[in-house]
Design an enzyme around this catalytic site. Sequence first.
Site, short mmCIF file in Angstrom:
data_model
loop_
_atom_site.label_atom_id
_atom_site.label_comp_id
_atom_site.label_asym_id
_atom_site.label_seq_id
_atom_site.Cartn_x
_atom_site.Cartn_y
_atom_site.Cartn_z
N TYR A 125 -33.19 44.12 95.73
CA TYR A 125 -31.73 44.05 95.55
C TYR A 125 -31.18 42.78 96.21
CZ TYR A 125 -26.77 45.14 96.34
OH TYR A 125 -25.40 45.08 96.38
N ILE A 148 -23.66 42.38 80.54
CA ILE A 148 -23.89 41.01 81.03
C ILE A 148 -25.37 40.58 80.97
CG2 ILE A 148 -21.81 40.93 82.45
CD1 ILE A 148 -23.60 41.41 84.92
N TYR A 190 -26.36 46.11 89.56
CA TYR A 190 -27.25 47.27 89.72
C TYR A 190 -27.32 47.47 91.23
CZ TYR A 190 -31.63 50.00 89.23
OH TYR A 190 -32.60 50.98 89.26
N1 LIG Z 1 -21.66 49.35 97.40
C1 LIG Z 1 -21.88 48.58 98.47
O1 LIG Z 1 -22.07 49.08 99.58
C2 LIG Z 1 -21.90 47.08 98.34
C3 LIG Z 1 -22.16 46.30 99.48
C4 LIG Z 1 -22.17 44.92 99.38
C5 LIG Z 1 -21.90 44.31 98.16
N2 LIG Z 1 -21.64 45.07 97.07
C6 LIG Z 1 -21.38 44.39 95.79
O2 LIG Z 1 -20.07 44.71 95.38
C7 LIG Z 1 -20.00 44.81 93.96
C8 LIG Z 1 -19.40 46.16 93.56
O3 LIG Z 1 -20.22 47.20 94.08
P1 LIG Z 1 -19.91 48.74 93.74
O4 LIG Z 1 -20.51 49.53 94.83
O5 LIG Z 1 -18.48 48.91 93.37
O6 LIG Z 1 -20.83 48.92 92.45
P2 LIG Z 1 -20.84 50.09 91.37
O7 LIG Z 1 -19.93 51.20 91.74
O8 LIG Z 1 -22.29 50.39 91.10
O9 LIG Z 1 -20.19 49.36 90.11
C9 LIG Z 1 -20.87 48.40 89.36
C10 LIG Z 1 -20.38 48.49 87.92
O10 LIG Z 1 -21.14 47.55 87.14
C11 LIG Z 1 -21.49 48.19 85.93
N3 LIG Z 1 -22.66 47.58 85.32
C12 LIG Z 1 -23.97 47.83 85.56
N4 LIG Z 1 -24.75 47.12 84.74
C13 LIG Z 1 -23.92 46.38 83.95
C14 LIG Z 1 -24.14 45.46 82.90
N5 LIG Z 1 -25.36 45.15 82.47
N6 LIG Z 1 -23.06 44.88 82.31
C15 LIG Z 1 -21.81 45.20 82.72
N7 LIG Z 1 -21.53 46.08 83.70
C16 LIG Z 1 -22.59 46.67 84.31
C17 LIG Z 1 -21.79 49.62 86.37
O11 LIG Z 1 -21.82 50.48 85.26
P3 LIG Z 1 -22.78 51.79 85.35
O12 LIG Z 1 -22.28 52.59 86.51
O13 LIG Z 1 -22.57 52.44 84.02
O14 LIG Z 1 -24.17 51.28 85.57
C18 LIG Z 1 -20.62 49.88 87.30
O15 LIG Z 1 -19.47 50.32 86.60
C19 LIG Z 1 -21.43 44.56 93.47
O16 LIG Z 1 -21.56 43.22 93.11
C20 LIG Z 1 -22.30 44.85 94.67
O17 LIG Z 1 -23.51 44.14 94.65
C21 LIG Z 1 -21.63 46.44 97.12
#
Ligand SMILES: NC(=O)c1ccc[n+]([C@@H]2O[C@H](COP(=O)([O-])OP(=O)(O)OC[C@H]3O[C@@H](n4cnc5c(N)ncnc54)[C@H](OP(=O)(O)O)[C@@H]3O)[C@@H](O)[C@H]2O)c1
Length: 285
Positions: free
Chosen positions: A129, A41, A65
């Site tokens: 972030y 993206i 990220y």
């Molecule tokens: N985790 C939390 O506690 C938390 C809290 C509040 C909100 N959120 C939000 O919830 C959402 C999901 O979080 P999550 O914890 O499930 O995240 P995650 O496990 O880090 O998953 C994010 C995915 O996006 C992929 N990605 C990274 N860069 C990309 C790019 N340039 N193009 C396409 N895909 C890409 C990653 O691939 P790689 O792994 O290969 O980089 C990964 O598969 C995010 O928007 C995050 O900001 C998360």
Amino acid sequence: MMKRILVIGSKGMLGRDLVEALRFFLRDIEVFGWDVDEIDITEENKSVAKIESLQPGIVINVAAYTDVDGCELHEEKAFAINAEGMRHVALGAGGCGAKVVYLSTDYIFDGKKEKPYLEDDPPHPLSVYGRSKLKGEEYVQELAKDALVVRTQWLYGKYGNNFVASILRQAREKEVLSVVDDQIGSPTYTVDLSKVVSLLIQREARGIFHVANSNFCTWYDYAQRILTLSGVRGVRALPISSKELSRPAPRPSYSVLDTQKLKRETGMTLRPWFEALKDYLSASP
Ligand SMILES: NC(=O)c1ccc[n+]([C@@H]2O[C@H](COP(=O)([O-])OP(=O)(O)OC[C@H]3O[C@@H](n4cnc5c(N)ncnc54)[C@H](OP(=O)(O)O)[C@@H]3O)[C@@H](O)[C@H]2O)c1
């Protein structure tokens, strides 16, 4: 043609559960999952063209990220993925008239309110972030009509490296685990969140919604509950301050999200975090 939903970030912790939930709850919709191997993206033209070629009716962006300390050290990368990446996704969705759904975070708040945050409380992120995710929200609001923004927090789930897994791993290696006791939030199970996101989409919800498991705790309380529920003996959690841990990115000391709007407008409310945690731990091998 059957309506199509595209999930970007489908191999991440939330993405995997979300694809499963969408397939379960929205049976008359075809669900496509892409991750960085299928769409990067950060590349504007390629992303727009690829989304337009699928012609989805809804695009959900959970790609990000998410390494909060990594973002602090790599600001350009954080904005390229979390902010500009969201802009490219919104442009692609706009090109085929698709609705946009964006997952955002409690870290857009500074924690000074010390009461649960409402959807329209003014944001003031403390970290790179948080700032990059807030910019992503701003792009969504600017470029995508009828968009749905879901802010959530402290996620854990079976597909990701998360706090629960980290505590259990450390408990196999040490007898005393130092855990921060001056940040308050609501641990949220990706399975529960995925169900609510699916139902919000089914109801054609738009605007900002706060979604998190109910009740709240500190990371220290959370760690203690993980150890107790997992039956770990001979290991204890030691409360420490954020200052003592000294991580690169500052975190809000209080970031509980008020979920009353979700309840008022949809009747949905998530179970207490410790009940969801119990379920998660009993299902984990
Ligand atoms: N985790 C939390 O506690 C938390 C809290 C509040 C909100 N959120 C939000 O919830 C959402 C999901 O979080 P999550 O914890 O499930 O995240 P995650 O496990 O880090 O998953 C994010 C995915 O996006 C992929 N990605 C990274 N860069 C990309 C790019 N340039 N193009 C396409 N895909 C890409 C990653 O691939 P790689 O792994 O290969 O980089 C990964 O598969 C995010 O928007 C995050 O900001 C998360």
